[in-house]
Design a protein around this motif. Structure first.
Motif, PDB file in Angstrom:
ATOM      1  N   SER A 207       0.861  -1.181   0.000  1.00 54.55           N
ATOM      2  CA  SER A 207       0.000   0.000   0.000  1.00 54.55           C
ATOM      3  C   SER A 207       0.898   1.230   0.000  1.00 54.55           C
ATOM      4  O   SER A 207       1.624   1.468   0.962  1.00 54.55           O
ATOM      5  CB  SER A 207      -0.902  -0.058   1.232  1.00 54.55           C
ATOM      6  OG  SER A 207      -1.207   1.235   1.671  1.00 54.55           O
ATOM      7  N   GLY A 208       0.887   1.954  -1.081  1.00 56.72           N
ATOM      8  CA  GLY A 208       1.769   3.111  -1.223  1.00 56.72           C
ATOM      9  C   GLY A 208       1.153   4.348  -0.604  1.00 56.72           C
ATOM     10  O   GLY A 208       0.159   4.269   0.116  1.00 56.72           O
ATOM     11  N   HIS A 209       1.739   5.511  -0.884  1.00 57.02           N
ATOM     12  CA  HIS A 209       1.135   6.714  -0.302  1.00 57.02           C
ATOM     13  C   HIS A 209      -0.046   7.201  -1.122  1.00 57.02           C
ATOM     14  O   HIS A 209      -0.786   8.074  -0.706  1.00 57.02           O
ATOM     15  CB  HIS A 209       2.180   7.810  -0.072  1.00 57.02           C
ATOM     16  CG  HIS A 209       2.929   8.196  -1.294  1.00 57.02           C
ATOM     17  ND1 HIS A 209       2.537   9.233  -2.076  1.00 57.02           N
ATOM     18  CD2 HIS A 209       4.028   7.669  -1.862  1.00 57.02           C
ATOM     19  CE1 HIS A 209       3.367   9.332  -3.092  1.00 57.02           C
ATOM     20  NE2 HIS A 209       4.284   8.406  -2.996  1.00 57.02           N
TER      21      HIS A 209
ATOM     22  N   ASP B 188       3.091   2.248   3.352  1.00 58.11           N
ATOM     23  CA  ASP B 188       3.791   3.525   3.347  1.00 58.11           C
ATOM     24  C   ASP B 188       2.914   4.579   4.017  1.00 58.11           C
ATOM     25  O   ASP B 188       1.923   5.014   3.437  1.00 58.11           O
ATOM     26  CB  ASP B 188       4.110   3.907   1.893  1.00 58.11           C
ATOM     27  CG  ASP B 188       5.167   4.969   1.811  1.00 58.11           C
ATOM     28  OD1 ASP B 188       5.523   5.534   2.856  1.00 58.11           O
ATOM     29  OD2 ASP B 188       5.640   5.233   0.688  1.00 58.11           O
ATOM     30  N   GLU B 189       3.272   4.975   5.205  1.00 67.57           N
ATOM     31  CA  GLU B 189       2.503   5.936   5.995  1.00 67.57           C
ATOM     32  C   GLU B 189       1.002   5.651   5.974  1.00 67.57           C
ATOM     33  O   GLU B 189       0.210   6.464   5.493  1.00 67.57           O
ATOM     34  CB  GLU B 189       2.763   7.362   5.507  1.00 67.57           C
ATOM     35  CG  GLU B 189       4.257   7.650   5.499  1.00 67.57           C
ATOM     36  CD  GLU B 189       4.585   9.105   5.707  1.00 67.57           C
ATOM     37  OE1 GLU B 189       3.746   9.824   6.259  1.00 67.57           O
ATOM     38  OE2 GLU B 189       5.691   9.501   5.324  1.00 67.57           O
ATOM     39  N   PRO B 190       0.604   4.504   6.530  1.00 69.17           N
ATOM     40  CA  PRO B 190      -0.806   4.111   6.459  1.00 69.17           C
ATOM     41  C   PRO B 190      -1.730   5.039   7.246  1.00 69.17           C
ATOM     42  O   PRO B 190      -2.911   5.106   6.956  1.00 69.17           O
ATOM     43  CB  PRO B 190      -0.816   2.705   7.072  1.00 69.17           C
ATOM     44  CG  PRO B 190       0.402   2.635   7.925  1.00 69.17           C
ATOM     45  CD  PRO B 190       1.422   3.496   7.245  1.00 69.17           C
TER      46      PRO B 190
ATOM     47  N   LEU C 285       6.124  -1.048   7.984  1.00 71.00           N
ATOM     48  CA  LEU C 285       5.427   0.193   7.682  1.00 71.00           C
ATOM     49  C   LEU C 285       6.278   1.398   8.047  1.00 71.00           C
ATOM     50  O   LEU C 285       7.204   1.298   8.848  1.00 71.00           O
ATOM     51  CB  LEU C 285       4.083   0.261   8.422  1.00 71.00           C
ATOM     52  CG  LEU C 285       4.118   0.190   9.938  1.00 71.00           C
ATOM     53  CD1 LEU C 285       3.100   1.145  10.509  1.00 71.00           C
ATOM     54  CD2 LEU C 285       3.801  -1.220  10.381  1.00 71.00           C
ATOM     55  N   SER C 286       5.966   2.510   7.407  1.00 67.75           N
ATOM     56  CA  SER C 286       6.626   3.756   7.782  1.00 67.75           C
ATOM     57  C   SER C 286       5.571   4.647   8.405  1.00 67.75           C
ATOM     58  O   SER C 286       4.412   4.623   7.981  1.00 67.75           O
ATOM     59  CB  SER C 286       7.211   4.427   6.542  1.00 67.75           C
ATOM     60  OG  SER C 286       6.176   4.834   5.682  1.00 67.75           O
ATOM     61  N   THR C 287       5.934   5.369   9.422  1.00 66.71           N
ATOM     62  CA  THR C 287       4.982   6.285  10.044  1.00 66.71           C
ATOM     63  C   THR C 287       5.733   7.319  10.870  1.00 66.71           C
ATOM     64  O   THR C 287       6.886   7.119  11.240  1.00 66.71           O
ATOM     65  CB  THR C 287       3.981   5.528  10.937  1.00 66.71           C
ATOM     66  OG1 THR C 287       3.046   6.463  11.461  1.00 66.71           O
ATOM     67  CG2 THR C 287       4.669   4.828  12.079  1.00 66.71           C
ATOM     68  N   HIS C 288       5.062   8.436  11.120  1.00 67.30           N
ATOM     69  CA  HIS C 288       5.638   9.457  11.999  1.00 67.30           C
ATOM     70  C   HIS C 288       4.927   9.487  13.343  1.00 67.30           C
ATOM     71  O   HIS C 288       5.262  10.242  14.224  1.00 67.30           O
ATOM     72  CB  HIS C 288       5.555  10.838  11.336  1.00 67.30           C
ATOM     73  CG  HIS C 288       6.357  10.912  10.077  1.00 67.30           C
ATOM     74  ND1 HIS C 288       7.736  10.916  10.062  1.00 67.30           N
ATOM     75  CD2 HIS C 288       5.986  10.940   8.775  1.00 67.30           C
ATOM     76  CE1 HIS C 288       8.177  10.962   8.824  1.00 67.30           C
ATOM     77  NE2 HIS C 288       7.130  10.974   8.021  1.00 67.30           N
ATOM     78  N   LEU C 289       3.881   8.631  13.480  1.00 67.80           N
ATOM     79  CA  LEU C 289       3.124   8.601  14.735  1.00 67.80           C
ATOM     80  C   LEU C 289       3.640   7.480  15.632  1.00 67.80           C
ATOM     81  O   LEU C 289       4.344   6.589  15.193  1.00 67.80           O
ATOM     82  CB  LEU C 289       1.640   8.352  14.434  1.00 67.80           C
ATOM     83  CG  LEU C 289       0.916   9.376  13.584  1.00 67.80           C
ATOM     84  CD1 LEU C 289      -0.522   8.945  13.376  1.00 67.80           C
ATOM     85  CD2 LEU C 289       0.995  10.746  14.231  1.00 67.80           C
TER      86      LEU C 289
END
Lengths: 219, 206
Positions: B69-71, B141-143, B171-175
């Motif tokens: 799942s991309g951005h 990617d930043e789900p 996954l990538s995330t900032h949260l």
């Protein structure tokens, strides 16, 4: 693959799907020819096969960039490329859906348009046969061009330059089939060559398109 | 089922972004990629998904297990929520649409065109595809982008459950997501140490 084919058909008929675009363009081009060249019926009858084929070809070209570009822009193409479907299957399903939504309606519309251009009665079966057999090649070759230019913003010019030379054999044999039938010669040999071109395109182009897509997506 | 990354280097355009990234993930593992914008989180996820090649190093994973799942949401605006999901169910050969719709709170929206969904609702529809795919490795990617608190927790719970059932998630995330088993990989540590001077090829073309 069937799911993708059905979805592409559905999208083409929904709003903004561009189903009418190719058809409307074809109607306009052919209907404008008599205004441009005058009402000389013998002249119109002589140029009718060429006009109908060129009109169908350009109408087809107009909708090519939609084959992959829309799916590329909303991320669908990335997901499809990671899905269980093989890339060649994806391109084949999309080219087939493109033919159903452009080539087939153009073939049907050619009948009344032939009448507008005073096309000889003898030529109608051959006109329909040549378009029905020849336009799949346009969709499959076009899908290859669209795969090569996917990701190029406003790549329409590049796509046209790439695809038009590949369309020439189809145009020649398609138009010659109709012209010969008008002249009372045997159009069957050129129709068979046209069928050969289509079979070649349908067999080879999905794999060529898959390679092009792979290069574009997977860099 | 494992993902083995061995000294992977990634490039974006002709610029190197990541150098010598190595990790080993096996079933039930969840890896969270962190790092500032542009550090190479998306690039690494694309490489894992098979949408890019590592410039060097080796990567061992079966791409047939991957759901990506991309951005972008990969949602078709002209189709309804159900039509979007049925399409992906057809592609992945699964038939659990009803369960997925309930799971992601899409029941009320089922017959609405995706064009009329809010950004967060579209995001949920995009993420629902991962559950629908029935695949073992989730790459996201930043789900959590544009999701509210409630649905961010829902996604975190889904990821935990997926890993609990023997899956893998990267996954990538900032949260700070509430995924107890998750390990974190800070990609800022893997920035390129040697710069290849590509400015003569690249800078002019941007």
């Amino acid at each position: 693959m069937l799911a993708l084919f059905v979805r592409d058909l559905k999208l083409a008929f929904r709003s903004g799907g561009g189903f009418g675009l190719a058809l409307a363009f074809f109607l306009i081009v052919v209907m404008f020819v008599p205004f441009g060249v005058g009402s000389d019926l013998t002249l119109l009858a002589r140029i009718a096969p060429g006009i109908l084929w060129i009109g169908a070809l350009l109408a087809c070209l107009l909708s090519l960039d939609r084959i992959f570009q829309l799916d590329y822009e909303d991320g669908t193409l990335d997901v499809l490329a990671t899905s269980p479907l093989p890339l060649s299957g994806i391109t084949a399903a999309k080219a087939a859906a493109h033919w159903i939504t452009t080539g087939l309606p153009l073939t049907i519309a050619a009948m009344p348009l032939g009448y507008l251009l005073n096309l000889s009665e003898l030529a109608y079966p051959w006109l329909i046969a040549s378009l029905a057999i020849g336009t799949p090649a346009l969709s499959f070759i076009g899908a290859f061009g669209a795969a090569v230019t996917v990701g190029v913003k406003r790549g329409g010019l590049l796509l046209s330059l790439l695809v038009l030379p590949l369309y020439i054999p189809t145009l020649i044999f398609g138009a010659v089939t109709v012209t010969k039938s008008v002249d009372g010669l045997n159009p069957l040999p050129s129709l068979i060559l046209l069928a050969g071109l289509t079979m070649f395109s349908v067999a080879i182009m999905p794999f060529a398109s898959a390679l092009a897509l792979k290069a574009n997506l997977k860099g | 089922m494992t993902i083995i990354a061995n000294n992977i280097c990634c490039t974006r355009g002709a610029r190197q972004v990541l150098q010598d990234v190595s990790f080993y993930l096996s079933t039930k593992d969840c890896l969270i990629l962190r790092g500032p914008n542009g550090v190479g989180k998306s690039t690494l996820l694309r490489v894992l998904a098979g949408l890019g090649q590592p410039a060097s190093g080796t990567l061992e994973l079966d791409h047939d297990d991957v759901a990506y799942s991309g951005h972008l949401d990969a949602v078709k605006y002209q189709l309804t929520v159900v039509e979007n999901l049925s399409f992906w169910a057809g592609v992945y050969g699964t038939d659990t649409i009803a369960a997925v719709i309930d799971r992601f709170g899409l029941r009320q929206l089922a017959d609405r065109y995706a064009a009329n969904l809010s950004a967060g609702q579209k995001r949920r529809l995009g993420l629902a595809r991962l559950t629908l795919s029935n695949r073992k490795i989730w790459l996201m990617d930043e789900p959590t982008t544009s999701l509210d608190t409630e649905h961010t927790q829902l996604i975190a719970r889904s990821i935990s459950e997926h890993c609990g059932q023997g899956g893998i998630a990267v996954l990538s995330t900032h949260l700070d997501l509430d995924i107890p088993t998750a390990k974190t990989l800070d990609l800022a540590r893997f920035g390129p140490t040697k710069h290849i001077d590509t400015s003569i090829f690249l800078e002019g073309s941007y």
